[in-house]
Motif scaffolding. Structure first.
Motif, mmCIF file in Angstrom:
data_model
loop_
_atom_site.group_PDB
_atom_site.id
_atom_site.type_symbol
_atom_site.label_atom_id
_atom_site.label_comp_id
_atom_site.label_asym_id
_atom_site.label_seq_id
_atom_site.Cartn_x
_atom_site.Cartn_y
_atom_site.Cartn_z
ATOM 1 N N THR A 20 0.865 -1.118 -0.018
ATOM 2 C CA THR A 20 0.105 0.102 -0.007
ATOM 3 C C THR A 20 0.869 1.256 -0.047
ATOM 4 N N ILE A 21 2.045 1.236 0.608
ATOM 5 C CA ILE A 21 2.860 2.510 0.782
ATOM 6 C C ILE A 21 3.672 2.571 -0.570
ATOM 7 N N HIS A 22 4.008 1.879 -1.131
ATOM 8 C CA HIS A 22 4.322 1.551 -2.540
ATOM 9 C C HIS A 22 3.286 2.281 -3.515
ATOM 10 N N ARG A 23 2.255 1.899 -3.380
ATOM 11 C CA ARG A 23 1.094 2.463 -4.168
ATOM 12 C C ARG A 23 1.020 3.970 -3.833
ATOM 13 N N ALA A 24 1.068 4.157 -2.717
ATOM 14 C CA ALA A 24 0.802 5.742 -2.227
ATOM 15 C C ALA A 24 1.889 6.533 -3.003
ATOM 16 N N GLY A 25 3.223 6.049 -2.747
ATOM 17 C CA GLY A 25 4.284 6.725 -3.073
ATOM 18 C C GLY A 25 4.263 6.715 -4.765
ATOM 19 N N MET A 26 3.766 5.708 -5.809
ATOM 20 C CA MET A 26 3.506 5.649 -7.201
ATOM 21 C C MET A 26 2.477 6.774 -7.550
ATOM 22 N N THR A 27 1.488 7.009 -6.624
ATOM 23 C CA THR A 27 0.411 8.125 -6.775
ATOM 24 C C THR A 27 0.952 9.195 -6.801
ATOM 25 N N GLY A 28 1.738 9.594 -5.768
ATOM 26 C CA GLY A 28 2.614 10.701 -5.304
ATOM 27 C C GLY A 28 3.333 11.169 -6.543
ATOM 28 N N LEU A 29 4.048 9.936 -7.160
ATOM 29 C CA LEU A 29 5.066 10.495 -8.266
ATOM 30 C C LEU A 29 4.331 10.659 -9.533
ATOM 31 N N TRP A 30 3.056 9.851 -9.659
ATOM 32 C CA TRP A 30 2.282 10.152 -10.936
ATOM 33 C C TRP A 30 1.902 11.648 -10.932
ATOM 34 N N MET A 31 1.317 12.406 -9.727
ATOM 35 C CA MET A 31 0.845 13.428 -9.541
ATOM 36 C C MET A 31 1.867 14.423 -9.808
ATOM 37 N N SER A 32 3.277 14.149 -9.422
ATOM 38 C CA SER A 32 4.345 15.246 -9.415
ATOM 39 C C SER A 32 4.585 15.116 -10.888
ATOM 40 N N LEU A 33 4.865 14.027 -11.612
ATOM 41 C CA LEU A 33 5.031 14.317 -13.243
ATOM 42 C C LEU A 33 4.088 14.986 -13.976
ATOM 43 N N TYR A 34 2.908 14.524 -13.376
ATOM 44 C CA TYR A 34 1.839 15.145 -14.287
ATOM 45 C C TYR A 34 2.048 16.982 -14.034
ATOM 46 N N LYS A 35 2.306 17.291 -13.009
ATOM 47 C CA LYS A 35 2.201 18.902 -12.691
ATOM 48 C C LYS A 35 3.586 19.003 -13.258
ATOM 49 N N LEU A 36 4.795 18.377 -13.304
ATOM 50 C CA LEU A 36 5.969 18.938 -13.718
ATOM 51 C C LEU A 36 5.714 19.062 -15.525
ATOM 52 N N GLU A 37 5.055 18.238 -15.928
ATOM 53 C CA GLU A 37 4.875 18.249 -17.424
ATOM 54 C C GLU A 37 4.107 19.559 -17.684
ATOM 55 N N GLN A 38 3.144 19.919 -16.793
ATOM 56 C CA GLN A 38 2.572 21.490 -17.048
ATOM 57 C C GLN A 38 3.464 22.613 -17.041
ATOM 58 N N LYS A 39 4.367 22.430 -16.012
ATOM 59 C CA LYS A 39 5.300 23.379 -15.773
ATOM 60 C C LYS A 39 6.592 23.529 -16.791
ATOM 61 N N TYR A 40 6.968 22.181 -17.347
ATOM 62 C CA TYR A 40 8.254 22.279 -18.103
ATOM 63 C C TYR A 40 7.512 21.264 -19.408
ATOM 64 N N PRO A 41 6.778 21.854 -20.029
ATOM 65 C CA PRO A 41 6.058 20.987 -21.170
ATOM 66 C C PRO A 41 7.277 20.353 -22.227
ATOM 67 N N ASN A 42 8.405 20.833 -22.366
ATOM 68 C CA ASN A 42 9.329 20.435 -23.303
ATOM 69 C C ASN A 42 10.529 19.687 -22.616
ATOM 70 N N PRO A 43 10.620 18.336 -23.032
ATOM 71 C CA PRO A 43 11.740 17.509 -22.190
ATOM 72 C C PRO A 43 13.315 18.383 -22.410
ATOM 73 N N SER A 44 13.318 19.295 -23.323
ATOM 74 C CA SER A 44 14.559 19.853 -23.518
ATOM 75 C C SER A 44 14.808 20.852 -22.095
ATOM 76 N N GLN A 45 13.614 20.969 -21.456
ATOM 77 C CA GLN A 45 13.628 22.063 -20.316
ATOM 78 C C GLN A 45 14.025 21.325 -19.237
ATOM 79 N N ARG A 46 14.124 19.931 -19.374
ATOM 80 C CA ARG A 46 14.350 19.259 -18.304
ATOM 81 C C ARG A 46 15.777 18.444 -18.288
ATOM 82 N N PRO A 47 16.514 18.121 -17.114
ATOM 83 C CA PRO A 47 17.903 17.433 -17.476
ATOM 84 C C PRO A 47 17.628 15.957 -18.187
#
Length: 197
Positions: A20-47
């Motif tokens: 359950t804690i893995h799934r909670a962490g994966m959900t948090g990672l999913w939410m983070s990546l979703y928001k980061l894609e909005q903030k940095y839409p182009n992969p060239s903006q990311r390392p």
């Protein structure tokens, strides 16, 4: 975002070895990546031209080059501290102040109980109004917490992700401690690197 090659990290909510804690962490990672894609839409903006693919049950992450700068960027942009000194997750940017304080206190009192896992700034308080009553919410402001710099633990001296198990401690998984110092090798809790992330 579409990944054309085999991802460097692939996580599935329904993998047989997840908790359950893995799934909670994966959900948090999913939410983070979703928001980061909005903030940095182009992969060239990311390392490393960091890319990912998000589905309802899977996360696939890929990048080019060395692992450490990419993982470090991902963690530092996911685990934030706002101007009030509150723990602030990029995936939960819409929380109001009351919920931010409660989330901050919950993380502090469970994952960050030991003072070597954070640097406190100062005691602060916020007065909030609930049903025409002023309530004072006190909290310990932070200037750093260990999740922000965890990339160094996930990577070896060469800056590559460790392709093995790493020792898990209580700030990552509450209650995960070595039970007996003399039997550390047998009683320590370990986790695969991608699950530790």
């Amino acid at each position: 975002m579409i990944i054309t090659s085999r991802p460097k990290l692939a996580l599935n909510l329904y993998a047989a070895d997840t908790t359950t804690i893995h799934r909670a962490g994966m959900t948090g990672l999913w939410m983070s990546l979703y928001k980061l894609e909005q903030k940095y839409p182009n992969p060239s903006q990311r390392p490393g031209n960091l890319t990912w693919n998000l589905s309802n049950t899977e996360i696939a992450i890929n990048w080019q080059g060395q692992d450490l700068p990419v993982i470090d960027w991902l963690l530092k942009n996911s685990f934030l501290i706002n101007k009030e000194g509150l723990i602030n997750f990029v995936g939960l940017q819409s929380l109001n102040l009351v919920n931010q304080i409660h989330t901050h206190k919950a993380i502090h009192d469970t994952f960050l109980r030991h003072n070597k896992f954070y640097k406190k700034d100062q005691e602060r308080s916020e007065i909030i109004n609930i049903q025409d009553k002023n309530i004072n919410l006190n909290y310990r402001a932070l200037s750093w917490y260990i999740h922000q710099t965890f990339a160094e633990t996930l990577c070896d001296e060469s800056g590559n992700l460790i392709d093995d198990y790493i020792q898990i401690v209580s700030w990552l998984y509450p209650g995960a401690t070595v039970r007996h110092a003399k039997l550390e090798k047998v009683t320590k809790i370990e986790e695969r690197t991608e699950y530790a992330l």
